[in-house]
Design a protein around this motif. Structure first.
Motif, PDB file in Angstrom:
ATOM      1  N   ASP A 419       0.838  -1.209   0.000  1.00 11.85           N
ATOM      2  CA  ASP A 419       0.000   0.000   0.000  1.00 11.85           C
ATOM      3  C   ASP A 419       0.866   1.250   0.000  1.00 11.85           C
ATOM      4  OD1 ASP A 419      -2.363  -1.428  -0.030  1.00 11.85           O
ATOM      5  OD2 ASP A 419      -2.647  -1.353   2.150  1.00 11.85           O
ATOM      6  N   GLU A 420       2.016   1.189   0.675  1.00 12.69           N
ATOM      7  CA  GLU A 420       2.920   2.349   0.719  1.00 12.69           C
ATOM      8  C   GLU A 420       3.493   2.653  -0.670  1.00 12.69           C
ATOM      9  OE1 GLU A 420       2.167   0.845   4.582  1.00 12.69           O
ATOM     10  OE2 GLU A 420       3.012  -0.220   2.857  1.00 12.69           O
ATOM     11  N   VAL A 421       3.840   1.610  -1.408  1.00 10.52           N
ATOM     12  CA  VAL A 421       4.325   1.801  -2.781  1.00 10.52           C
ATOM     13  C   VAL A 421       3.235   2.420  -3.645  1.00 10.52           C
ATOM     14  CG1 VAL A 421       5.076   0.602  -4.874  1.00 10.52           C
ATOM     15  CG2 VAL A 421       6.026  -0.051  -2.648  1.00 10.52           C
ATOM     16  N   LEU A 422       2.016   1.901  -3.514  1.00  8.41           N
ATOM     17  CA  LEU A 422       0.892   2.446  -4.283  1.00  8.41           C
ATOM     18  C   LEU A 422       0.683   3.922  -3.975  1.00  8.41           C
ATOM     19  CD1 LEU A 422      -1.631   2.268  -6.074  1.00  8.41           C
ATOM     20  CD2 LEU A 422      -2.873   1.366  -4.080  1.00  8.41           C
ATOM     21  N   GLU A 423       0.703   4.285  -2.705  1.00  6.70           N
ATOM     22  CA  GLU A 423       0.448   5.670  -2.315  1.00  6.70           C
ATOM     23  C   GLU A 423       1.499   6.618  -2.894  1.00  6.70           C
ATOM     24  OE1 GLU A 423      -2.286   6.746  -1.066  1.00  6.70           O
ATOM     25  OE2 GLU A 423      -3.031   4.682  -0.854  1.00  6.70           O
ATOM     26  N   GLU A 424       2.733   6.151  -3.040  1.00  2.00           N
ATOM     27  CA  GLU A 424       3.764   7.004  -3.619  1.00  2.00           C
ATOM     28  C   GLU A 424       3.455   7.305  -5.086  1.00  2.00           C
ATOM     29  OE1 GLU A 424       7.139   9.353  -4.104  1.00  2.00           O
ATOM     30  OE2 GLU A 424       5.944   8.769  -2.359  1.00  2.00           O
ATOM     31  N   PHE A 425       2.994   6.318  -5.831  1.00  2.00           N
ATOM     32  CA  PHE A 425       2.607   6.554  -7.225  1.00  2.00           C
ATOM     33  C   PHE A 425       1.398   7.482  -7.322  1.00  2.00           C
ATOM     34  CE2 PHE A 425       5.270   2.894  -8.159  1.00  2.00           C
ATOM     35  CZ  PHE A 425       5.704   3.125  -9.460  1.00  2.00           C
ATOM     36  N   LEU A 426       0.496   7.387  -6.333  1.00  2.00           N
ATOM     37  CA  LEU A 426      -0.731   8.183  -6.367  1.00  2.00           C
ATOM     38  C   LEU A 426      -0.532   9.603  -5.831  1.00  2.00           C
ATOM     39  CD1 LEU A 426      -3.331   5.556  -5.021  1.00  2.00           C
ATOM     40  CD2 LEU A 426      -2.914   6.190  -7.403  1.00  2.00           C
ATOM     41  N   ARG A 427       0.634   9.886  -5.271  1.00  2.00           N
ATOM     42  CA  ARG A 427       0.873  11.200  -4.646  1.00  2.00           C
ATOM     43  C   ARG A 427       1.190  12.253  -5.698  1.00  2.00           C
ATOM     44  NH1 ARG A 427       5.444  13.852  -2.690  1.00  2.00           N
ATOM     45  NH2 ARG A 427       6.771  12.060  -3.243  1.00  2.00           N
ATOM     46  N   PRO A 428       0.384  13.326  -5.801  1.00  2.00           N
ATOM     47  CA  PRO A 428       0.712  14.412  -6.742  1.00  2.00           C
ATOM     48  C   PRO A 428       2.034  15.052  -6.340  1.00  2.00           C
ATOM     49  CG  PRO A 428      -1.579  14.557  -6.027  1.00  2.00           C
ATOM     50  CD  PRO A 428      -0.910  13.552  -5.134  1.00  2.00           C
ATOM     51  N   ARG A 429       2.971  15.148  -7.282  1.00  2.00           N
ATOM     52  CA  ARG A 429       4.317  15.609  -6.944  1.00  2.00           C
ATOM     53  C   ARG A 429       5.066  15.977  -8.217  1.00  2.00           C
ATOM     54  NH1 ARG A 429       3.678  10.528  -7.861  1.00  2.00           N
ATOM     55  NH2 ARG A 429       5.342   9.177  -8.621  1.00  2.00           N
ATOM     56  N   GLN A 430       6.206  16.638  -8.040  1.00  2.00           N
ATOM     57  CA  GLN A 430       7.076  16.933  -9.169  1.00  2.00           C
ATOM     58  C   GLN A 430       7.798  15.660  -9.580  1.00  2.00           C
ATOM     59  OE1 GLN A 430       9.810  20.139  -8.507  1.00  2.00           O
ATOM     60  NE2 GLN A 430      10.669  20.062 -10.573  1.00  2.00           N
ATOM     61  N   LEU A 431       7.833  15.394 -10.878  1.00  2.71           N
ATOM     62  CA  LEU A 431       8.503  14.205 -11.396  1.00  2.71           C
ATOM     63  C   LEU A 431       9.911  14.556 -11.874  1.00  2.71           C
ATOM     64  CD1 LEU A 431       5.585  12.485 -13.376  1.00  2.71           C
ATOM     65  CD2 LEU A 431       6.266  12.155 -10.983  1.00  2.71           C
ATOM     66  N   GLU A 432      10.715  13.519 -12.098  1.00  2.74           N
ATOM     67  CA  GLU A 432      12.095  13.701 -12.543  1.00  2.74           C
ATOM     68  C   GLU A 432      12.337  12.873 -13.800  1.00  2.74           C
ATOM     69  OE1 GLU A 432      14.792  12.687  -9.384  1.00  2.74           O
ATOM     70  OE2 GLU A 432      13.413  13.428  -7.839  1.00  2.74           O
ATOM     71  N   TRP A 433      12.878  13.509 -14.831  1.00  2.00           N
ATOM     72  CA  TRP A 433      13.209  12.811 -16.067  1.00  2.00           C
ATOM     73  C   TRP A 433      14.318  13.579 -16.775  1.00  2.00           C
ATOM     74  CZ3 TRP A 433       9.067  15.923 -15.245  1.00  2.00           C
ATOM     75  CH2 TRP A 433       8.893  17.002 -16.106  1.00  2.00           C
ATOM     76  N   ARG A 434      14.924  12.934 -17.796  1.00  6.25           N
ATOM     77  CA  ARG A 434      16.059  13.557 -18.485  1.00  6.25           C
ATOM     78  C   ARG A 434      15.769  13.867 -19.944  1.00  6.25           C
ATOM     79  NH1 ARG A 434      20.582   9.218 -17.379  1.00  6.25           N
ATOM     80  NH2 ARG A 434      18.785   7.946 -17.964  1.00  6.25           N
ATOM     81  N   GLY A 435      14.879  13.110 -20.578  1.00  5.98           N
ATOM     82  CA  GLY A 435      14.612  13.331 -21.999  1.00  5.98           C
ATOM     83  C   GLY A 435      15.752  12.837 -22.875  1.00  5.98           C
ATOM     84  N   ASN A 436      15.902  13.462 -24.027  1.00  3.12           N
ATOM     85  CA  ASN A 436      16.938  13.062 -24.985  1.00  3.12           C
ATOM     86  C   ASN A 436      18.317  13.396 -24.423  1.00  3.12           C
ATOM     87  OD1 ASN A 436      18.626  12.655 -27.187  1.00  3.12           O
ATOM     88  ND2 ASN A 436      17.195  13.512 -28.660  1.00  3.12           N
ATOM     89  N   PRO A 437      19.163  12.403 -24.159  1.00  6.90           N
ATOM     90  CA  PRO A 437      20.472  12.675 -23.547  1.00  6.90           C
ATOM     91  C   PRO A 437      21.421  13.421 -24.469  1.00  6.90           C
ATOM     92  CG  PRO A 437      20.318  10.369 -24.215  1.00  6.90           C
ATOM     93  CD  PRO A 437      18.956  10.964 -24.426  1.00  6.90           C
ATOM     94  N   ARG A 438      21.098  13.455 -25.771  1.00  9.40           N
ATOM     95  CA  ARG A 438      21.997  14.116 -26.724  1.00  9.40           C
ATOM     96  C   ARG A 438      21.689  15.602 -26.886  1.00  9.40           C
ATOM     97  NH1 ARG A 438      21.096   9.527 -31.219  1.00  9.40           N
ATOM     98  NH2 ARG A 438      19.066   9.595 -30.199  1.00  9.40           N
ATOM     99  N   VAL A 439      20.626  16.070 -26.219  1.00 11.10           N
ATOM    100  CA  VAL A 439      20.243  17.479 -26.332  1.00 11.10           C
ATOM    101  C   VAL A 439      20.055  18.044 -24.936  1.00 11.10           C
ATOM    102  CG1 VAL A 439      18.544  19.108 -27.253  1.00 11.10           C
ATOM    103  CG2 VAL A 439      19.062  17.007 -28.517  1.00 11.10           C
TER     104      VAL A 439
END
Length: 491
Positions: A419-439
């Motif tokens: 349930d704790e793992v589920l709640e983390e996915f359901l929590r509205p929050r800022q996400l982190e990603w990198r996109g195209n590594p060449r740009v």
């Protein structure tokens, strides 16, 4: 005794009509809530004609040139489901590749309508593919669980029941392996009352105003007796494709009234089964009419994983023998495939050795086509089956082994989703990603003055006239300061 009168012309006509066989032919029906294959004149179920539905709905078939560009731009070999055209159709995928090539953000979005407490293997396919896309592009992902939709469209479902389905399905989806750092998942009934949905609601209300009842009826076949909630739901699924519905994902303030022009301009890519396309035709036709226009969402469409019973069938949660469920035991998987999976083999061993089987209609082979990654092995199995060298039982055993491994791996991952793992996915929050590594990634900034109205001393937004007066006063003050500086320089 008088002779009997001859039958009348009308009677003869009626008799002739009665003697004529009645055709049982029907056309295929594909929409978000009902999928029926066509039948021939004798009532035999036909395979889905995906080229026909693509032509009817004006989508583009995925071709070798597009896949070659995909590999060139991303540096990744196309997924086996793309190579084998199991994801067969698209809208504007080339524009998403343009964005990625430039290093610009886009949003991945998909969803699930929870109608049972366990998903079957057909349900996992869009999510497996979405995870692969997320890994390839390294972009934020939104997954919408539409418990409200299922409650509205399924008469027998109660709200608490479908909400629990949504939670269990969410854990199933997490088990596919999504990264919580760049994945936001929400259950509609929770998110829409969370306080983080202000911009979603603003987008939804504006979009609802743009859409007429006739448009919704035309897209989904609604009629006068359809409940009003069903009519209204379409707008929610549409604006879920707008990046501006989720400002917190980009670290922006979700409490402000004013939506972001920059976020509105971020495009969206939606992997889904072809039956979901009517929703997104509606948003593609109208998104440019928003006050802050969003690009038309791009889509990649999958075929249906056929039911165990064969061509024209679709796996159904309401028919346990039509599908392999992700909660099935190895014994249940073996029994379902051996007892219910339609075979393309011959009726007897002798005939099969002589004439061979047909892998194109053989359900165990069709399942292997989805889950066997080795192209050469798949071609070898088909060739040996056609020659009669590989028997029906042997093909089924290959399928049983593959499905058992797939479900076992899923169940091991599922056991770790607390349930704790589920709640983390359901929590509205800022996400982190990198996109195209060449740009080098461009950061999406907070709303600028051109996007939001400045506030006065009382904290309330200023009207346009008040803003003009302030600008005029500022210009006058600037000129006074320039004159004073010039006079001081002379002295």
């Amino acid at each position: 005794m008088s002779e009997p009168e001859p039958p009348s012309v009308a009677a003869l006509s009626l008799a002739a009509t009665a003697a004529e066989p009645v055709s049982k032919a029907t056309v295929q029906e594909i929409n978000p809530w009902d999928v029926q294959a066509a039948t021939d004149a004798d009532g035999n179920v036909q395979e889905f004609d995906y080229a026909a539905i693509s032509a009817q709905w004006a989508t583009k078939l995925i071709d070798d040139a597009l896949l070659a560009r995909f590999e060139r731009v991303t540096g990744h070999k196309p997924h086996r489901w793309l190579r084998r055209r199991l994801f067969f159709s698209h809208r504007d995928l080339e524009l998403i590749l343009d964005k990625y090539e430039k290093g610009e953000d886009f949003l991945l979005y998909t969803g699930r309508g929870p109608s049972s407490d366990a998903m079957h293997i057909g349900h996992t396919i869009p999510f497996e593919f979405t995870k692969w896309l997320q890994d390839v592009f390294d972009v934020p992902l939104v997954i919408m669980l539409t418990d409200d939709e299922k409650y509205l469209f399924k008469e027998k479902l109660k709200q608490p029941e479908v909400y629990e389905f949504a939670r269990q399905n969410a854990k199933d989806i997490i088990s596919i392996g999504f990264d919580p750092k760049k994945t936001f998942m929400y259950i509609d009934s929770e998110f829409f009352t969370s306080g983080f949905n202000r911009h979603f609601n603003l987008n939804n209300t504006e979009f609802e105003k743009l859409i007429t009842n006739n448009q919704v009826r035309g897209a989904f076949g609604f009629h006068g007796s359809t409940n009003i909630g069903s009519n209204a739901f379409a707008s929610k699924q549409c604006v879920a494709a707008f990046a501006s519905s989720y400002p917190f994902i980009w670290g922006q303030d979700h409490k402000t009234y004013y939506r972001s022009k920059q976020l509105a301009a971020i495009p969206c890519l939606i992997p889904c089964a072809i039956d979901q396309d009517p929703y997104f035709r509606l948003v593609r036709e109208n998104c440019s009419r928003m006050d802050l226009p969003s690009p038309k969402p791009a889509l990649i469409h999958s075929k249906f994983l056929t039911a165990l019973q064969g061509a024209g069938g679709k796996m159904s949660a309401s028919n346990p023998n039509s599908a392999i469920f992700m909660s099935d035991t190895p014994k249940e998987i073996k029994k379902k495939i051996n007892s219910h999976a339609f075979s393309g083999g011959q009726e007897t061993l002798e005939l099969h050795r002589e004439k061979g089987g047909n892998p194109d209609i053989d359900v165990p082979y069709q399942y292997l086509a989805y889950f066997e990654d080795d192209d050469d092995k798949l071609l070898r199995l088909a060739d040996e089956y056609r020659k009669g060298e590989l028997l029906t039982g042997e093909m089924k055993k290959e399928c049983i082994d593959m499905m058992t491994q797939y479900v076992k791996k899923f169940q091991e991952a599922r056991a770790k989703v607390t349930d704790e793992v589920l709640e983390e996915f359901l929590r509205p929050r800022q996400l982190e990603w990198r996109g195209n590594p060449r740009v080098e990634k461009k950061k999406v900034e907070e709303n600028t003055e051109s996007e939001t109205a400045p506030a006065g001393a009382d904290g309330q937004p200023l009207t346009k006239n008040q803003q003009k007066k302030l600008a005029k006063l500022a210009e006058q003050e600037k000129k006074k300061a320039e004159k004073a500086a010039a006079a001081a320089a002379k002295n």
